[in-house]
Design a protein around this motif. Structure first.
Motif, mmCIF file in Angstrom:
data_model
loop_
_atom_site.group_PDB
_atom_site.id
_atom_site.type_symbol
_atom_site.label_atom_id
_atom_site.label_comp_id
_atom_site.label_asym_id
_atom_site.label_seq_id
_atom_site.Cartn_x
_atom_site.Cartn_y
_atom_site.Cartn_z
ATOM 1 N N ASN A 14 0.821 -1.220 0.000
ATOM 2 C CA ASN A 14 0.000 0.000 0.000
ATOM 3 C C ASN A 14 0.850 1.263 0.000
ATOM 4 N N TYR A 15 2.113 1.115 0.375
ATOM 5 C CA TYR A 15 3.041 2.248 0.432
ATOM 6 C C TYR A 15 4.002 2.258 -0.761
ATOM 7 N N GLY A 16 3.850 1.268 -1.638
ATOM 8 C CA GLY A 16 4.746 1.160 -2.776
ATOM 9 C C GLY A 16 5.987 0.341 -2.494
ATOM 10 N N PHE A 17 6.011 -0.353 -1.355
ATOM 11 C CA PHE A 17 7.144 -1.223 -1.017
ATOM 12 C C PHE A 17 6.747 -2.664 -1.335
ATOM 13 N N HIS A 18 7.426 -3.277 -2.269
ATOM 14 C CA HIS A 18 7.014 -4.601 -2.743
ATOM 15 C C HIS A 18 7.986 -5.704 -2.352
ATOM 16 N N GLU A 19 9.022 -5.362 -1.630
ATOM 17 C CA GLU A 19 9.974 -6.389 -1.214
ATOM 18 C C GLU A 19 10.218 -6.260 0.287
ATOM 19 N N VAL A 20 9.648 -7.172 1.053
ATOM 20 C CA VAL A 20 9.880 -7.220 2.494
ATOM 21 C C VAL A 20 10.984 -8.221 2.755
ATOM 22 N N ASN A 21 12.138 -7.723 3.177
ATOM 23 C CA ASN A 21 13.266 -8.610 3.436
ATOM 24 C C ASN A 21 13.093 -9.381 4.733
ATOM 25 N N GLU A 22 12.597 -8.671 5.731
ATOM 26 C CA GLU A 22 12.496 -9.301 7.047
ATOM 27 C C GLU A 22 11.462 -8.552 7.883
ATOM 28 N N PHE A 23 10.769 -9.289 8.746
ATOM 29 C CA PHE A 23 9.897 -8.643 9.717
ATOM 30 C C PHE A 23 9.878 -9.494 10.975
ATOM 31 N N GLN A 24 9.730 -8.841 12.112
ATOM 32 C CA GLN A 24 9.682 -9.563 13.371
ATOM 33 C C GLN A 24 8.798 -8.839 14.368
ATOM 34 N N LEU A 25 8.093 -9.615 15.163
ATOM 35 C CA LEU A 25 7.282 -9.064 16.239
ATOM 36 C C LEU A 25 8.216 -8.707 17.384
ATOM 37 N N ILE A 26 8.366 -7.408 17.658
ATOM 38 C CA ILE A 26 9.321 -6.983 18.686
ATOM 39 C C ILE A 26 8.644 -6.639 20.009
ATOM 40 N N SER A 27 7.317 -6.474 19.990
ATOM 41 C CA SER A 27 6.617 -6.176 21.234
ATOM 42 C C SER A 27 5.157 -6.573 21.090
ATOM 43 N N GLN A 28 4.665 -7.303 22.074
ATOM 44 C CA GLN A 28 3.246 -7.636 22.117
ATOM 45 C C GLN A 28 2.707 -7.102 23.436
ATOM 46 N N GLY A 29 2.471 -5.807 23.425
ATOM 47 C CA GLY A 29 2.016 -5.133 24.631
ATOM 48 C C GLY A 29 0.581 -4.715 24.493
ATOM 49 N N LEU A 30 0.321 -3.428 24.684
ATOM 50 C CA LEU A 30 -1.028 -2.937 24.498
ATOM 51 C C LEU A 30 -1.450 -3.065 23.047
ATOM 52 N N ASN A 31 -0.480 -3.015 22.143
ATOM 53 C CA ASN A 31 -0.676 -3.301 20.727
ATOM 54 C C ASN A 31 0.485 -4.178 20.266
ATOM 55 N N ASP A 32 0.394 -4.701 19.051
ATOM 56 C CA ASP A 32 1.479 -5.517 18.501
ATOM 57 C C ASP A 32 2.380 -4.627 17.654
ATOM 58 N N TYR A 49 -3.068 -2.325 16.052
ATOM 59 C CA TYR A 49 -3.820 -1.948 17.249
ATOM 60 C C TYR A 49 -4.777 -3.065 17.674
ATOM 61 N N ARG A 50 -4.925 -3.205 18.976
ATOM 62 C CA ARG A 50 -5.898 -4.144 19.520
ATOM 63 C C ARG A 50 -7.288 -3.519 19.470
ATOM 64 N N PRO A 51 -8.280 -4.239 18.928
ATOM 65 C CA PRO A 51 -9.604 -3.642 18.711
ATOM 66 C C PRO A 51 -10.326 -3.249 19.989
ATOM 67 N N LYS A 52 -10.102 -3.944 21.077
ATOM 68 C CA LYS A 52 -10.787 -3.608 22.326
ATOM 69 C C LYS A 52 -10.027 -2.575 23.147
ATOM 70 N N TRP A 53 -8.876 -2.168 22.646
ATOM 71 C CA TRP A 53 -8.051 -1.202 23.368
ATOM 72 C C TRP A 53 -8.248 0.205 22.834
ATOM 73 N N ARG A 54 -8.237 0.363 21.512
ATOM 74 C CA ARG A 54 -8.435 1.673 20.903
ATOM 75 C C ARG A 54 -9.403 1.546 19.729
ATOM 76 N N ASN A 55 -10.374 2.471 19.658
ATOM 77 C CA ASN A 55 -11.264 2.471 18.503
ATOM 78 C C ASN A 55 -10.709 3.390 17.421
ATOM 79 N N VAL A 56 -11.357 3.399 16.271
ATOM 80 C CA VAL A 56 -10.808 4.117 15.123
ATOM 81 C C VAL A 56 -10.744 5.620 15.366
ATOM 82 N N ASN A 57 -11.709 6.193 16.089
ATOM 83 C CA ASN A 57 -11.666 7.623 16.386
ATOM 84 C C ASN A 57 -10.471 7.960 17.272
ATOM 85 N N GLU A 58 -10.230 7.123 18.278
ATOM 86 C CA GLU A 58 -9.106 7.367 19.185
ATOM 87 C C GLU A 58 -7.777 7.249 18.447
#
Length: 318
Positions: A14-32, A49-58
């Motif tokens: 969606n940002y025009g980046f078509h090659e993801v070399n690597e990704f990792q979950l670095i924190s699973q706190g209030l959000n991922d 974002y966690r759906p029960k933690w923050r709504n779209v307006n927030e």
């Protein structure tokens, strides 16, 4: 459940980046929070974002605030626009619709808590408070008020203290006392405005003598005295007096006052807000047991957290 590479690749496209070399979950706190690397070693932070933690307006309020600060030249991690100019992605995780936002990566590390760095941090916090004086949003966001900081946390904590009734009575009584003391003040005279909500050194990176803020997930509208009290709380190892911790606090205040006037009423309320912060923090732990688990919310936990409150009350609340 964590995102798969195909999910991250679709978002990055969606940002025009078509090659993801690597990704990792670095924190699973209030959000991922994911660290995403693309070609040429460019790195980004992807927050889901966690759906029960923050709504779209927030969430939109938070994003507007970050863009406001960016336009003012404040150093912080900012959301990145997609090719269509919008900021929000929708992704399905384990059958649940969630919102994902891509942020700039902040180099550096949490700053070492000492007098020199606390002075710099105080200046930065004051700059943040000053630059948000004129911020307005069309989106709703919660107030960091007594209901948010005391009432709801106590409701959450109560069931966990069934086997410790004397501690529950202490916390309930303390909460009532803290509310009463805050309400005795001329609330209209307290500095009220945009707050970060979690101003510890863990949400600021220090790189080449510059401080850069990130993680505004706890931001809202509240008392600035609470916002600066979070740093006082964050740098205390116990509720007992400590000369080195006091020097760190005084250095923070010195830096803050050089940028923004701090009235006596806002400074004098800090000890109350330190206790209130501890209550909020305890409630936060218990309200997010679905993410962090609850096994560690045990007698040792309550011994430590309530001891801090008793010590702080004895030494700093009169």
């Amino acid at each position: 459940m964590a995102l798969e590479k195909i999910d991250v690749s679709k978002i990055m496209a969606n940002y025009g980046f078509h090659e993801v070399n690597e990704f990792q979950l670095i924190s699973q706190g209030l959000n991922d929070t994911y660290l995403v690397s693309i070609k040429n070693d460019n790195q980004f932070i992807l927050r889901v974002y966690r759906p029960k933690w923050r709504n779209v307006n927030e969430i939109n309020f938070e994003l507007e605030l970050l863009m406001h600060l960016q336009r003012k030249g404040f150093s912080l991690s900012t959301p990145i626009s997609k090719k269509d100019g919008t900021l929000i992605n929708e992704v399905i995780v384990n059958g649940i619709n969630r919102i994902a936002v891509l942020f700039t990566f902040v180099q550096g590390e949490p700053f070492l808590v000492n007098e020199e760095n606390s002075y710099l941090f105080g200046r930065k916090v004051a700059q943040f408070h000053t630059l948000t004086e004129d911020f307005q949003s069309k989106y709703d966001r919660f107030d960091i008020d007594l209901e948010h900081l005391i009432d709801r946390p106590l409701i959450t904590i109560k069931p966990f203290l069934k086997q410790r009734p004397s501690d529950w009575i202490y916390l309930k009584t303390l909460g009532e006392k803290l509310k009463e003391q805050v309400l005795k003040l001329s609330l209209n005279h307290l500095d009220w405005g945009i707050c970060h909500g979690d101003l510890g050194n863990g949400n600021v990176h220090f790189y080449q003598k510059n401080l850069t803020f990130f993680d505004f997930d706890c931001c809202g509208v509240g008392w600035r005295g609470y916002d600066i009290a979070v740093y006082r709380w964050d740098t205390k190892k116990s509720g007992e007096p400590n000369s080195e911790e006091d020097k760190i606090w005084e250095a923070f205040l010195k830096g803050y006052k050089e940028i923004k006037h701090l009235r006596a009423i806002d400074l004098n309320i800090v000890p109350l807000f330190v206790s209130i912060r501890q209550l909020w923090w305890m409630g936060l732990h218990m309200s997010n047991g679905d993410v962090w688990g609850l096994d560690w919310i045990n007698d040792d936990y309550f011994d430590r957290t309530i001891q801090f409150l008793r010590e702080w009350e004895s030494n700093y609340l009169v």
